[in-house]
Design a protein around this motif. Sequence first.
Motif, PDB file in Angstrom:
ATOM      1  N   GLN A   1       0.805  -1.219   0.000  1.00  0.00           N
ATOM      2  CA  GLN A   1       0.000   0.000   0.000  1.00  0.00           C
ATOM      3  C   GLN A   1       0.843   1.276   0.000  1.00  0.00           C
ATOM      4  O   GLN A   1       0.391   2.317  -0.471  1.00  0.00           O
ATOM      5  CB  GLN A   1      -0.953  -0.009   1.207  1.00  0.00           C
ATOM      6  CG  GLN A   1      -1.958  -1.143   1.179  1.00  0.00           C
ATOM      7  CD  GLN A   1      -2.874  -1.073  -0.027  1.00  0.00           C
ATOM      8  OE1 GLN A   1      -3.678  -0.157  -0.146  1.00  0.00           O
ATOM      9  NE2 GLN A   1      -2.746  -2.018  -0.941  1.00  0.00           N
ATOM     10  N   ASP A   2       2.063   1.187   0.496  1.00  0.00           N
ATOM     11  CA  ASP A   2       2.942   2.355   0.499  1.00  0.00           C
ATOM     12  C   ASP A   2       3.492   2.669  -0.893  1.00  0.00           C
ATOM     13  O   ASP A   2       3.876   3.807  -1.168  1.00  0.00           O
ATOM     14  CB  ASP A   2       4.112   2.155   1.463  1.00  0.00           C
ATOM     15  CG  ASP A   2       3.663   2.121   2.915  1.00  0.00           C
ATOM     16  OD1 ASP A   2       2.658   2.777   3.251  1.00  0.00           O
ATOM     17  OD2 ASP A   2       4.313   1.428   3.710  1.00  0.00           O
TER      18      ASP A   2
ATOM     19  N   SER B   1       4.962   0.997 -10.256  1.00  0.00           N
ATOM     20  CA  SER B   1       5.615   1.339  -8.987  1.00  0.00           C
ATOM     21  C   SER B   1       6.141   0.113  -8.249  1.00  0.00           C
ATOM     22  O   SER B   1       6.597   0.216  -7.122  1.00  0.00           O
ATOM     23  CB  SER B   1       4.640   2.105  -8.094  1.00  0.00           C
ATOM     24  OG  SER B   1       3.530   1.276  -7.763  1.00  0.00           O
ATOM     25  N   GLU B   2       6.074  -1.056  -8.907  1.00  0.00           N
ATOM     26  CA  GLU B   2       6.535  -2.315  -8.335  1.00  0.00           C
ATOM     27  C   GLU B   2       5.894  -2.592  -6.984  1.00  0.00           C
ATOM     28  O   GLU B   2       6.522  -3.124  -6.055  1.00  0.00           O
ATOM     29  CB  GLU B   2       8.059  -2.348  -8.239  1.00  0.00           C
ATOM     30  CG  GLU B   2       8.731  -2.221  -9.594  1.00  0.00           C
ATOM     31  CD  GLU B   2      10.251  -2.272  -9.559  1.00  0.00           C
ATOM     32  OE1 GLU B   2      10.834  -2.289  -8.441  1.00  0.00           O
ATOM     33  OE2 GLU B   2      10.855  -2.295 -10.631  1.00  0.00           O
TER      34      GLU B   2
ATOM     35  N   GLY C   1      -8.864   3.719  -2.006  1.00  0.00           N
ATOM     36  CA  GLY C   1      -8.650   4.052  -3.411  1.00  0.00           C
ATOM     37  C   GLY C   1      -7.360   3.481  -3.986  1.00  0.00           C
ATOM     38  O   GLY C   1      -6.867   3.957  -5.005  1.00  0.00           O
ATOM     39  N   LYS C   2      -6.835   2.477  -3.321  1.00  0.00           N
ATOM     40  CA  LYS C   2      -5.630   1.803  -3.815  1.00  0.00           C
ATOM     41  C   LYS C   2      -5.993   0.363  -4.170  1.00  0.00           C
ATOM     42  O   LYS C   2      -7.002  -0.167  -3.720  1.00  0.00           O
ATOM     43  CB  LYS C   2      -4.524   1.833  -2.769  1.00  0.00           C
ATOM     44  CG  LYS C   2      -4.036   3.255  -2.508  1.00  0.00           C
ATOM     45  CD  LYS C   2      -2.781   3.265  -1.688  1.00  0.00           C
ATOM     46  CE  LYS C   2      -2.275   4.695  -1.546  1.00  0.00           C
ATOM     47  NZ  LYS C   2      -0.939   4.741  -0.999  1.00  0.00           N
ATOM     48  N   ALA C   3      -5.145  -0.252  -4.976  1.00  0.00           N
ATOM     49  CA  ALA C   3      -5.389  -1.634  -5.376  1.00  0.00           C
ATOM     50  C   ALA C   3      -5.082  -2.579  -4.222  1.00  0.00           C
ATOM     51  O   ALA C   3      -4.260  -2.291  -3.360  1.00  0.00           O
ATOM     52  CB  ALA C   3      -4.539  -1.987  -6.577  1.00  0.00           C
ATOM     53  N   GLN C   4      -5.781  -3.712  -4.237  1.00  0.00           N
ATOM     54  CA  GLN C   4      -5.518  -4.766  -3.267  1.00  0.00           C
ATOM     55  C   GLN C   4      -5.797  -6.111  -3.913  1.00  0.00           C
ATOM     56  O   GLN C   4      -6.530  -6.191  -4.899  1.00  0.00           O
ATOM     57  CB  GLN C   4      -6.403  -4.607  -2.032  1.00  0.00           C
ATOM     58  CG  GLN C   4      -7.878  -4.843  -2.333  1.00  0.00           C
ATOM     59  CD  GLN C   4      -8.766  -4.711  -1.105  1.00  0.00           C
ATOM     60  OE1 GLN C   4      -8.276  -4.479  -0.011  1.00  0.00           O
ATOM     61  NE2 GLN C   4     -10.053  -4.863  -1.295  1.00  0.00           N
ATOM     62  N   SER C   5      -5.207  -7.143  -3.362  1.00  0.00           N
ATOM     63  CA  SER C   5      -5.520  -8.495  -3.789  1.00  0.00           C
ATOM     64  C   SER C   5      -6.799  -8.914  -3.068  1.00  0.00           C
ATOM     65  O   SER C   5      -6.942  -8.683  -1.865  1.00  0.00           O
ATOM     66  CB  SER C   5      -4.380  -9.441  -3.434  1.00  0.00           C
ATOM     67  OG  SER C   5      -4.741 -10.769  -3.741  1.00  0.00           O
ATOM     68  N   THR C   6      -7.714  -9.520  -3.806  1.00  0.00           N
ATOM     69  CA  THR C   6      -9.000  -9.906  -3.222  1.00  0.00           C
ATOM     70  C   THR C   6      -9.083 -11.403  -2.966  1.00  0.00           C
ATOM     71  O   THR C   6     -10.133 -11.890  -2.556  1.00  0.00           O
ATOM     72  CB  THR C   6     -10.161  -9.480  -4.142  1.00  0.00           C
ATOM     73  OG1 THR C   6      -9.984 -10.099  -5.425  1.00  0.00           O
ATOM     74  CG2 THR C   6     -10.205  -7.977  -4.301  1.00  0.00           C
TER      75      THR C   6
END
Length: 62
Positions: A7-8, A56-57, A30-35
């Motif tokens: 997340q950083d 952004s790796e 509003g950031k991507a995450q694994s679901t």
Amino acid sequence: MKVYVDQDLCISCGLCIDTCPAVFDWNDDGKAQSTVDEVPADAEDEAREALENCPSEAIKEE
């Protein structure tokens, strides 16, 4: 295969979500995450593509 989004490092570009919606989605910040806990076998190629193309790796494999 297991993946997570740091997340950083995530810049909310959405590339991973567009590439592999079976594994990635937006979180409440509003950031991507694994679901998923484990990437489904039929989505591994797309998840790996998202990991390799993340600008952004931020996507990491566990």
